[in-house]
Scaffold this motif. Structure first.
Motif, mmCIF file in Angstrom:
data_model
loop_
_atom_site.group_PDB
_atom_site.id
_atom_site.type_symbol
_atom_site.label_atom_id
_atom_site.label_comp_id
_atom_site.label_asym_id
_atom_site.label_seq_id
_atom_site.Cartn_x
_atom_site.Cartn_y
_atom_site.Cartn_z
ATOM 1 N N LYS A 146 0.837 -1.208 0.000
ATOM 2 C CA LYS A 146 0.000 0.000 0.000
ATOM 3 C C LYS A 146 0.871 1.256 0.000
ATOM 4 O O LYS A 146 0.562 2.245 -0.686
ATOM 5 C CB LYS A 146 -0.932 -0.009 1.207
ATOM 6 C CG LYS A 146 -2.026 -1.063 1.127
ATOM 7 C CD LYS A 146 -2.897 -1.057 2.373
ATOM 8 C CE LYS A 146 -4.014 -2.092 2.274
ATOM 9 N NZ LYS A 146 -4.853 -2.107 3.519
ATOM 10 N N GLY A 147 1.954 1.212 0.763
ATOM 11 C CA GLY A 147 2.858 2.355 0.799
ATOM 12 C C GLY A 147 3.541 2.594 -0.536
ATOM 13 O O GLY A 147 3.669 3.736 -0.987
ATOM 14 N N ILE A 148 3.982 1.518 -1.180
ATOM 15 C CA ILE A 148 4.607 1.625 -2.504
ATOM 16 C C ILE A 148 3.608 2.180 -3.511
ATOM 17 O O ILE A 148 3.929 3.075 -4.304
ATOM 18 C CB ILE A 148 5.141 0.254 -2.954
ATOM 19 C CG1 ILE A 148 6.334 -0.163 -2.083
ATOM 20 C CG2 ILE A 148 5.540 0.276 -4.426
ATOM 21 C CD1 ILE A 148 6.734 -1.621 -2.231
ATOM 22 N N ARG A 149 2.391 1.660 -3.484
ATOM 23 C CA ARG A 149 1.331 2.156 -4.385
ATOM 24 C C ARG A 149 1.150 3.661 -4.223
ATOM 25 O O ARG A 149 1.145 4.404 -5.202
ATOM 26 C CB ARG A 149 0.024 1.436 -4.050
ATOM 27 C CG ARG A 149 -1.193 1.938 -4.808
ATOM 28 C CD ARG A 149 -2.469 1.532 -4.076
ATOM 29 N NE ARG A 149 -2.552 2.142 -2.753
ATOM 30 C CZ ARG A 149 -3.358 1.714 -1.777
ATOM 31 N NH1 ARG A 149 -4.154 0.671 -1.977
ATOM 32 N NH2 ARG A 149 -3.372 2.339 -0.598
ATOM 33 N N ASP A 150 1.040 4.124 -2.994
ATOM 34 C CA ASP A 150 0.764 5.543 -2.747
ATOM 35 C C ASP A 150 1.927 6.429 -3.180
ATOM 36 O O ASP A 150 1.718 7.526 -3.720
ATOM 37 C CB ASP A 150 0.444 5.762 -1.267
ATOM 38 C CG ASP A 150 -0.868 5.093 -0.848
ATOM 39 O OD1 ASP A 150 -1.647 4.709 -1.741
ATOM 40 O OD2 ASP A 150 -1.093 4.952 0.371
ATOM 41 N N ARG A 151 3.169 5.965 -2.953
ATOM 42 C CA ARG A 151 4.327 6.765 -3.367
ATOM 43 C C ARG A 151 4.452 6.826 -4.888
ATOM 44 O O ARG A 151 4.836 7.854 -5.442
ATOM 45 C CB ARG A 151 5.603 6.194 -2.757
ATOM 46 C CG ARG A 151 5.746 6.471 -1.269
ATOM 47 C CD ARG A 151 5.725 7.962 -0.964
ATOM 48 N NE ARG A 151 5.778 8.232 0.454
ATOM 49 C CZ ARG A 151 6.873 8.609 1.113
ATOM 50 N NH1 ARG A 151 8.001 8.779 0.453
ATOM 51 N NH2 ARG A 151 6.828 8.825 2.403
ATOM 52 N N LEU A 152 4.128 5.738 -5.559
ATOM 53 C CA LEU A 152 4.179 5.737 -7.018
ATOM 54 C C LEU A 152 3.093 6.634 -7.604
ATOM 55 O O LEU A 152 3.316 7.329 -8.597
ATOM 56 C CB LEU A 152 4.056 4.316 -7.560
ATOM 57 C CG LEU A 152 5.246 3.386 -7.289
ATOM 58 C CD1 LEU A 152 4.981 2.005 -7.893
ATOM 59 C CD2 LEU A 152 6.546 3.964 -7.833
ATOM 60 N N ILE A 153 1.922 6.633 -6.990
ATOM 61 C CA ILE A 153 0.846 7.523 -7.452
ATOM 62 C C ILE A 153 1.257 8.980 -7.280
ATOM 63 O O ILE A 153 1.024 9.823 -8.158
ATOM 64 C CB ILE A 153 -0.465 7.228 -6.692
ATOM 65 C CG1 ILE A 153 -1.030 5.860 -7.117
ATOM 66 C CG2 ILE A 153 -1.496 8.330 -6.936
ATOM 67 C CD1 ILE A 153 -2.221 5.403 -6.293
ATOM 68 N N LYS A 154 1.879 9.287 -6.159
ATOM 69 C CA LYS A 154 2.364 10.650 -5.920
ATOM 70 C C LYS A 154 3.405 11.048 -6.969
ATOM 71 O O LYS A 154 3.428 12.186 -7.444
ATOM 72 C CB LYS A 154 2.972 10.729 -4.520
ATOM 73 C CG LYS A 154 3.517 12.095 -4.152
ATOM 74 C CD LYS A 154 4.143 12.063 -2.763
ATOM 75 C CE LYS A 154 4.772 13.419 -2.430
ATOM 76 N NZ LYS A 154 5.453 13.389 -1.101
ATOM 77 N N LEU A 155 4.238 10.076 -7.344
ATOM 78 C CA LEU A 155 5.300 10.329 -8.316
ATOM 79 C C LEU A 155 4.751 10.476 -9.732
ATOM 80 O O LEU A 155 5.234 11.288 -10.519
ATOM 81 C CB LEU A 155 6.307 9.175 -8.256
ATOM 82 C CG LEU A 155 7.606 9.291 -9.043
ATOM 83 C CD1 LEU A 155 8.458 10.431 -8.497
ATOM 84 C CD2 LEU A 155 8.379 7.974 -8.979
ATOM 85 N N SER A 156 3.733 9.672 -10.067
ATOM 86 C CA SER A 156 3.191 9.665 -11.423
ATOM 87 C C SER A 156 1.662 9.541 -11.367
ATOM 88 O O SER A 156 1.106 8.461 -11.591
ATOM 89 C CB SER A 156 3.796 8.493 -12.215
ATOM 90 O OG SER A 156 3.374 8.505 -13.558
ATOM 91 N N PRO A 157 0.970 10.626 -11.054
ATOM 92 C CA PRO A 157 -0.494 10.574 -10.861
ATOM 93 C C PRO A 157 -1.260 10.043 -12.061
ATOM 94 O O PRO A 157 -2.323 9.424 -11.897
ATOM 95 C CB PRO A 157 -0.856 12.044 -10.591
ATOM 96 C CG PRO A 157 0.411 12.681 -10.123
ATOM 97 C CD PRO A 157 1.506 11.983 -10.850
ATOM 98 N N GLU A 158 -0.713 10.246 -13.259
ATOM 99 C CA GLU A 158 -1.428 9.786 -14.452
ATOM 100 C C GLU A 158 -1.502 8.265 -14.540
ATOM 101 O O GLU A 158 -2.303 7.716 -15.300
ATOM 102 C CB GLU A 158 -0.787 10.355 -15.726
ATOM 103 C CG GLU A 158 0.642 9.916 -15.953
ATOM 104 C CD GLU A 158 1.670 10.853 -15.343
ATOM 105 O OE1 GLU A 158 2.805 10.901 -15.852
ATOM 106 O OE2 GLU A 158 1.334 11.544 -14.351
ATOM 107 N N ASP A 159 -0.679 7.571 -13.770
ATOM 108 C CA ASP A 159 -0.682 6.104 -13.776
ATOM 109 C C ASP A 159 -1.382 5.520 -12.559
ATOM 110 O O ASP A 159 -1.190 4.348 -12.226
ATOM 111 C CB ASP A 159 0.768 5.588 -13.837
ATOM 112 C CG ASP A 159 1.474 5.991 -15.121
ATOM 113 O OD1 ASP A 159 0.866 5.826 -16.190
ATOM 114 O OD2 ASP A 159 2.622 6.475 -15.051
ATOM 115 N N GLU A 160 -2.196 6.319 -11.894
ATOM 116 C CA GLU A 160 -2.849 5.885 -10.657
ATOM 117 C C GLU A 160 -3.654 4.597 -10.848
ATOM 118 O O GLU A 160 -3.596 3.679 -10.016
ATOM 119 C CB GLU A 160 -3.772 6.985 -10.122
ATOM 120 C CG GLU A 160 -4.514 6.570 -8.859
ATOM 121 C CD GLU A 160 -5.347 7.701 -8.271
ATOM 122 O OE1 GLU A 160 -6.025 7.458 -7.249
ATOM 123 O OE2 GLU A 160 -5.324 8.824 -8.837
#
Length: 314
Positions: A146-160
């Motif tokens: 869940k933490g990895i998911r949230d950090r990746l979304i923050k990094l690249s919102p278009e790939d949420e």
């Protein structure tokens, strides 16, 4: 004739320019992906599964690498300098890389994903310190995913959407695996639910699934060197507890724990446990999920339980 030559030249130039444009487009596409660097192979596997094709991802360590003693190379330093996000375990699991991250002007966002988990403690030289081997409990891995998911979304919102879907599927698999492990351990006779390993990497696994860590040859870090007296003391403790088997680990030379088994007159489990790294590609522990399955298989059969093969619904 001259006209034909001009046509051919025009066609060739068109192909050449077209090819250049396509390659450049690929380069641009690749350059636009967020650059993520991860440390231990376990973290790398989780990041790979959540990030999928939407990130440019480099894992520093190779299968079989011991994060406790790993010393980063110049190539690792270059990767870290180019990263947008660095995902590492934390709790001092990978001290060499942590020193590099903290001691240089690396501008990437730094994410100690293991530190999302409330740690179990161990004592070292009279002081309590957090145990870094948090992944032993599949529920902790869910927190990390869940933490990895949230950090990746923050990094690249278009790939949420992609990150969310990947994480959801992985979490569902981990929930199923967690239930399966608990069911397998319960088949071991209660008096034999005792774990003796080379180093103290299975506290979270034992705590989650109802085992007692009856002894280890060395402590939390594989940097420690056991003395002859330590070997003797552990052999004596094993004789008292009457465990049916003890376990070597894939990232540590099995010679010393084999000596302990001989002195204690106890069986060394035929399958080594995966502790700080997943296995090499093609091995039965070549992913985080598969390493937990392989470890459970070895533990259950070696301690007298009845192993039921894992069957994924996903």
């Amino acid at each position: 004739m001259k006209a034909k030559i001009l046509v051919v030249v025009g066609i060739l130039l068109g192909i050449g320019f077209g090819g250049c444009q396509t390659n450049r487009g690929d380069e641009i596409s690749e350059e636009n992906k967020p650059k993520v660097v991860s440390t231990s192979t376990i973290i790398t596997d989780l990041v790979t599964q959540v990030g999928g094709e939407e990130i440019e991802h480099i894992g520093i360590m190779q299968p079989g690498s011991d994060p406790h003693v790993y010393e980063p190379t110049p190539k690792d330093g270059v990767a870290l300098e180019k990263a947008d996000l660095i995902v590492y375990n934390g709790y001092n699991l990978e001290p060499g890389i942590i020193r590099l991250i903290e001691g240089t002007s690396i501008e990437a966002e730094k994410f100690a994903v293991g530190e999302l988990v409330k740690p179990l403690d161990f004592e070292y030289q009279g002081q309590k310190q957090p145990d870094p081997h948090v992944w032993g409990d599949a529920q902790n891995a869910i927190v990390m995913v869940k933490g990895i998911r949230d950090r990746l979304i923050k990094l690249s919102p278009e790939d949420e959407e992609e990150f969310t879907n990947n994480a959801t599927q992985l979490i569902e698999e981990l929930e199923q695996l967690d239930t399966w492990i608990d069911r397998q351990i319960q088949t071991i006779p209660p008096s034999q639910r005792k774990l003796v390993t080379t180093h103290d990497a299975f506290q979270y696994y034992a705590n989650a699934y109802g085992l007692d860590v009856a002894g280890t040859l060395i402590g939390i870090s594989t940097e420690e060197q056991p003395s002859a007296q330590t070997v003797k003391n552990l052999a004596e403790e094993i004789e008292k507890t009457k465990v049916p088997a003890i376990f070597a680990e894939t990232t540590i030379n099995p010679k010393l724990i084999s000596t302990v088994a001989e002195e204690a007159g106890v069986k060394l489990a035929p399958q080594e446990l995966y502790s700080d790294s997943i296995g090499a590609p093609g091995s039965e522990g070549d992913s985080y999920l598969k390493m937990l399955i392989a470890n459970t298989h070895s533990i259950v059969e070696s301690l007298g339980g009845k192993y039921e093969p894992y069957s994924s619904k996903f």
